[in-house]
Design a protein around this motif. Structure first.
Motif, PDB file in Angstrom:
ATOM      1  N   SER A   1       8.459  -1.095  -6.307  1.00  0.00           N
ATOM      2  CA  SER A   1       8.773  -0.034  -7.189  1.00  0.00           C
ATOM      3  C   SER A   1       8.366  -0.183  -8.567  1.00  0.00           C
ATOM      4  O   SER A   1       8.379   0.716  -9.344  1.00  0.00           O
TER       5      SER A   1
ATOM      6  N   ARG B   1      -2.635   0.791  -0.801  1.00  0.00           N
ATOM      7  CA  ARG B   1      -2.288   0.049  -1.933  1.00  0.00           C
ATOM      8  C   ARG B   1      -3.121  -1.042  -2.768  1.00  0.00           C
ATOM      9  O   ARG B   1      -3.204  -1.136  -3.917  1.00  0.00           O
TER      10      ARG B   1
ATOM     11  N   SER C   1       4.888   8.668  -0.323  1.00  0.00           N
ATOM     12  CA  SER C   1       4.954   7.407   0.188  1.00  0.00           C
ATOM     13  C   SER C   1       4.232   7.150   1.232  1.00  0.00           C
ATOM     14  O   SER C   1       3.950   5.983   1.563  1.00  0.00           O
TER      15      SER C   1
ATOM     16  N   ASN D   1       7.958   9.137  -9.436  1.00  0.00           N
ATOM     17  CA  ASN D   1       6.440   9.635  -9.339  1.00  0.00           C
ATOM     18  C   ASN D   1       6.409  11.279  -9.453  1.00  0.00           C
ATOM     19  O   ASN D   1       5.204  11.514  -9.410  1.00  0.00           O
TER      20      ASN D   1
ATOM     21  N   SER E   1       3.925   2.692 -10.490  1.00  0.00           N
ATOM     22  CA  SER E   1       3.439   4.077 -10.134  1.00  0.00           C
ATOM     23  C   SER E   1       2.643   4.227  -8.786  1.00  0.00           C
ATOM     24  O   SER E   1       1.818   3.323  -8.596  1.00  0.00           O
ATOM     25  N   THR E   2       2.692   5.319  -8.174  1.00  0.00           N
ATOM     26  CA  THR E   2       1.654   5.390  -6.775  1.00  0.00           C
ATOM     27  C   THR E   2       0.210   5.328  -7.177  1.00  0.00           C
ATOM     28  O   THR E   2      -0.455   4.572  -6.604  1.00  0.00           O
TER      29      THR E   2
ATOM     30  N   SER F   1       8.971   4.502  -4.346  1.00  0.00           N
ATOM     31  CA  SER F   1       8.169   5.597  -4.526  1.00  0.00           C
ATOM     32  C   SER F   1       8.752   6.565  -5.576  1.00  0.00           C
ATOM     33  O   SER F   1       8.475   7.547  -5.905  1.00  0.00           O
TER      34      SER F   1
END
Lengths: 658, 658
Positions: free
Chosen positions: B387, B41, B599, B645, B390-391, B642
């Protein structure tokens, strides 16, 4: 194309593909309302609401004072752009009351208000305080935001009601002069050719004016405005370019430029109404437009316009109407959200929008003679409209949410005070909505007790006795006017059979009638040559029942509503040991009744459950690994319209179900 | 009163009634993050988020260009009042990344941004584009609305981070000159004596600046601003009277005059913070203020201030925090609503507010050494903060609702772009939040794998291995620095035992430790003279479990949430044959796990039910007398952070329970 039916006698639809004989509302004096439910409420409007609203508008610097045109730049209390509409709706309400209940003081106030309006009228007929004293050079340059024609529309409605009630033309003369100026201004080649108001209202008013005066020009003007709306290039964009400023609401809607399409939808100018597929935007604007569209379809026999009205009706009532008949779920635009987005606590459902739905439904019912529309009219009237006022008639809701955390309460008045006088004029003109007639038909849309005069079949009086909606029994006694022997004409008494009535009985002079055989599109239609004293008895099923929403309505998922007759119920925290959101109604629990003195109607009782709250002994963190203890709760559901009359309390229409 | 602890070495609290030894965050380079959850991340932030945000700010006419001071009246792209804060947060995020991950291109961009800032600084030290080129004469005349000191605060935070990361003083020199000007301007007898910013941020930044420079004047200034806030006469009212205009937000808040108290609460200036009983108003403002209040309480040993912080903490976390750690339920003020008013779909929960809660919780944890605060920090970080992005790290939520009808989605950027760079700087400075130390203690607040350097006990390295939060096992290997024989000092390794862990195991070198015996206020505290290679194993219980809310939370009534470790789950329509609001989880249904590639954490599975929707064959009216058919539905709950998405989809955190 210019057509105009005689305003005094109803005529059948003018095109073959329109429904059969259309109906016209009964006049204010054709119905003597003598009804256990409505008469006291109308008396509250007459004795409490109208004086309270008058007092608000007589406050120094407010509506009445503004009409004296003495405001000067720098003074406090700058006149608001739509103060005339408040005065107009109040005059309309008062006039309707005066039509059946003489009241010299009220009459004097009405005449004073009319004199003020007449005094504020300019030499050329123009009448708008704001654009006379605040921005005198700017008339008709900001149609999108400035509400000038909206105000004129309400003045016209007031004038027609005042003329109907008193026979006087004092206000009608004023508004026709103004309407004539507008007609010239918006005529082909005029400075506002192709223009239309950002807040619809003038359109339906012009139909009323055309019918009241017999002057087809007003219908032409209405038709031009309805048909111009939504055509390209967009009028409001050209207008803004000419004007060079963002308009009166430019600051309220700073993103209007970036969100052009959304803000075209806001006032339904994104597409011509004939091409619209989904009801969108500000809900009062939409309801008033569609009322006019339905009127025009009737006047012109315009099947395409009726098809648009039907399509948008389905969009409204099948995807965007609360179980209370409220419409317009999105507070940010006072308008429609996406289909099935009907939030309860965070919704909107403006009182005026429910009133607008009643107005539209009345027109659809009278044009099509289909009870589907009257069913919705009834749902809105007895729930989402009536809730707009406190029981004592002096405090008002603007929005009518279907759930509350206890912080919601009615207010005495608003900066934008559209709803209070709108409610008053609807209740004082209830006669128009309850009954309608054609040459050979009297239709009972709403079961309002009293004495009804109809011209159907050469004339008759119908006495209506009922405790509705407390009870479901309605007894109608028909007394045809005496005439020359052999001259009696057969005519039809149409009695609406509400869709919610699961088992309905009908008897004529004590003999049962096969309901299915006589029912056509929601009305039991009894056609005969009526013998004096014939008694028709209708028994509607007002047993309380459960209502579930379409599964796409997220706010109602896992929940159930309670209805009895047309009355939607709600639970209030004040009646329960736990907040309304903690109350659970098991699906198998029986529903019983008990008296509810506040509403005058029965409350619904059931054995339910509730989550034991913190006062019950539970303490700790906001979020826990153990569920709340459940305790038996005796559930009490009162009519929704009467909620929030007993102090601040939680409330829910959609009750958790187990 | 002037006190200032040495910024390099933590000191115990200065007052007897403050908690024991307080902790300081570990430095960015003291922790090498090597963690299956966090490392990827943070890499996304470095490789995607930071470049994307830089590109946004480099667009013509935007943040970078504005600093060239070339804008002239009439030009497009008028500089926004808080564009400096966007640049500052991005510099801070980038600097924290550079501290552990050299990147010449990024470093060059940071230096370019700093050069632009330095070039925009005026001769007297002032630095604000808007008040230099748009309203040059108006500096410091609209503290309530204009965000000048808010921007300075972020510039200070950026400068301290930049100095920490690079050792350079280029930005620190700029901000100290500006801070010195502010110090003079706000000094007793100065033109803004008694003033404080409408958007708190400068206060916590001044503590950082004081610690970074060792200059107690900045702490004095912070203290003056914290103590002046909310005193009478109200500064902003005097300021408005002097200025004679409604201020920058006058049009956004037209009712500010009528609702004076509410708008004092909005920026927490209604009462001195020492007297405040309930957290109110704009939530980011409150979180930043309370972070500074906690810092000040620590610096000054001010027990009264700490008591206020504790009181407002309880108000926040026991009555006004979402299960996701989001705060600020009321969109209309981006702030706190009434206690327990935590609407799901129509709530707010701004990303920045959850970040602010993390910042405050870190300070409370380090000051009090109480795990209650770190528990909340973890809840907010893993849910309501994460949250926000976005991923792929390129789209952002401003509000983080707990339910959606499918219309909610993340955006690439905002007109007010506070959240995106705030999120970036939090993730790149994760080290500060995961670990803290005192002279004889290393505290593990968050289980982030990697290698940790502590000065506790004369110095040690701790290797942390874990799959957390996928798994609950954490293995820590302690390697004290080699020193002269006999010089080893005992010190404490404090491991947070999260409140959600129902059964926790602890072993040292394979031998079980009695957890209750060693646990103090949420931390298992192992005090010993550490032998090289000692292995501590912590087993947290990450079995999925149900969570229920206090019964006063209406939005959670009849509903349940699913949590696994710190991860709050949600159901998305895309995983189910019916919308999320139609899904029901029986209370007795077992919870199982299955992989969730998106996730990287397990999803929770259960046998549930669902209301059969219209696609399933049901048709008819919006409201009906028959309930929906119920069908079995296999429920799948994914980590809340997650969600959204996989295209637009309905979502619910609070799941209907049966």
């Amino acid at each position: 194309m210019t057509t105009l039916s005689d305003p005094r006698t109803p005529t059948p639809g003018s095109a073959a593909d329109l429904p059969g004989a259309r109906l016209s509302p009964l006049g204010l004096r054709d119905v003597v309302v003598d009804d256990a439910f409505w008469a006291p409420r109308r008396e509250v409007v007459r004795t409490r609401t109208l004086p309270q609203q008058e007092a608000q508008m007589r406050q120094p610097g407010k509506q009445f004072d503004a009409l004296r045109l003495t405001w000067r730049p720098g003074d406090p209390d700058e006149p608001h752009i739509f103060w005339e509409s408040d005065v107009a709706k109040w005059i309309e309400a008062a006039s309707c009351s005066l039509a059946v209940h003489p009241d010299p003081d009220l009459e004097a106030s009405v005449e004073e208000a009319i004199a003020l309006l007449a005094g504020a009228q300019q030499d050329d007929g123009y009448l708008n305080t704001y654009f006379t004293v605040v921005r005198p050079g700017d008339r008709f340059t900001d149609l999108r935001d400035a509400h000038e024609l909206y105000c004129l529309g309400h003045l016209i409605e007031a004038a027609v009601a005042h003329h109907d009630a008193t026979g006087r033309t004092s206000l009608l003369d004023v508004v026709t002069r103004y309407a004539d100026l507008v007609d010239r201004t918006f005529a082909p080649g005029g400075p506002c050719e192709g223009g239309y108001d950002g807040h619809q209202e003038i359109e339906l008013a012009l139909v009323k004016l055309a019918r009241a005066t017999g002057e087809p020009r007003y219908l032409d003007l209405c038709r031009r405005m309805v048909d111009a709306r939504g055509t390209r290039p967009f009028y409001y964009e050209a207008e803004e370019a000419r004007r060079g400023t963002a308009g009166y609401f430019g600051e309220v809607f700073p993103h209007r430029v970036q969100q052009a399409e959304r803000f075209r939808e806001y006032n339904q100018s994104h597409l011509p109404v004939r091409e619209q597929q989904e009801v969108v935007g500000h809900s009062v604007r939409a309801m008033y437009l569609l009322s006019a569209v339905t009127d025009l379809a009737a006047e012109d026999g315009d099947a395409e316009l009726l098809a648009a009205a039907r399509r948008l009706w389905d969009s409204t009532t099948r995807t965007k109407t609360y179980v209370t008949g409220g419409v317009g779920a999105d507070p940010s635009i006072e308008g429609f959200s996406a289909p099935f987005d009907l939030p309860d606590e965070h919704g909107y459902a403006e009182t005026c929008a429910a009133i607008g739905l009643v107005m539209w439904a009345q027109r659809m019912t009278n044009l099509t003679r289909d009870g589907e529309y009257a069913d919705v009219m009834e749902r809105a009237l007895y729930n989402g409209v009536l809730s707009g006022s406190s029981t004592d008639g002096t405090h008002y809701f603007y929005g009518n949410p279907l759930a509350s955390d206890g912080s919601v309460h009615r207010h005495e008045w608003f900066g934008v005070a559209c709803c209070p006088p709108n409610l008053a004029r609807l209740l004082t003109s209830l006669q128009h909505y309850a009954y309608a007639q054609g040459p050979d038909e009297l239709a009972v849309h709403l079961y309002v007790g009293g004495r009804v005069r109809t011209s159907a079949g050469g004339g008759a009086t119908v006495r209506v006795e009922t405790t509705y909606p407390a009870g479901g029994d309605v007894r109608l006694t028909v007394e045809p006017d005496p005439g020359p022997a052999g001259a009696a004409t057969p005519w039809t008494l149409s009695l609406r059979v509400p869709a919610w009535s699961a088992r309905t009985r009908l008897l004529v002079d004590g003999a049962p009638v096969d309901l299915d055989a006589v029912t056509d599109r929601g009305y039991a239609r009894l056609t005969r040559t009526w013998r004096a004293g014939t008694v028709v008895e209708l028994g509607l099923d007002v047993e309380p029942h459960r209502v579930w929403a379409d599964t796409r309505v997220a706010a109602a998922a896992g929940r159930v509503a309670l209805q009895r007759g047309p009355i939607v119920h709600c639970i209030e925290g004040v009646d329960h040991p736990v907040p309304a959101h903690s109350v659970v109604l098991p699906r198998e629990a029986g529903l019983t009744l008990e008296p509810d003195p506040l509403s005058g109607l029965p409350a619904v009782r059931a054995d339910g459950f509730g989550d034991l709250g913190e006062e019950g002994g539970r303490e700790g963190d906001l979020y826990r690994r153990t569920p709340a203890e459940v305790v038996p709760v005796r559930l009490r559901a009162v009519p929704y319209f009467s909620w929030a009359n007993r102090g601040r309390s939680t409330m829910r229409v959609w009750i958790r179900e187990s």
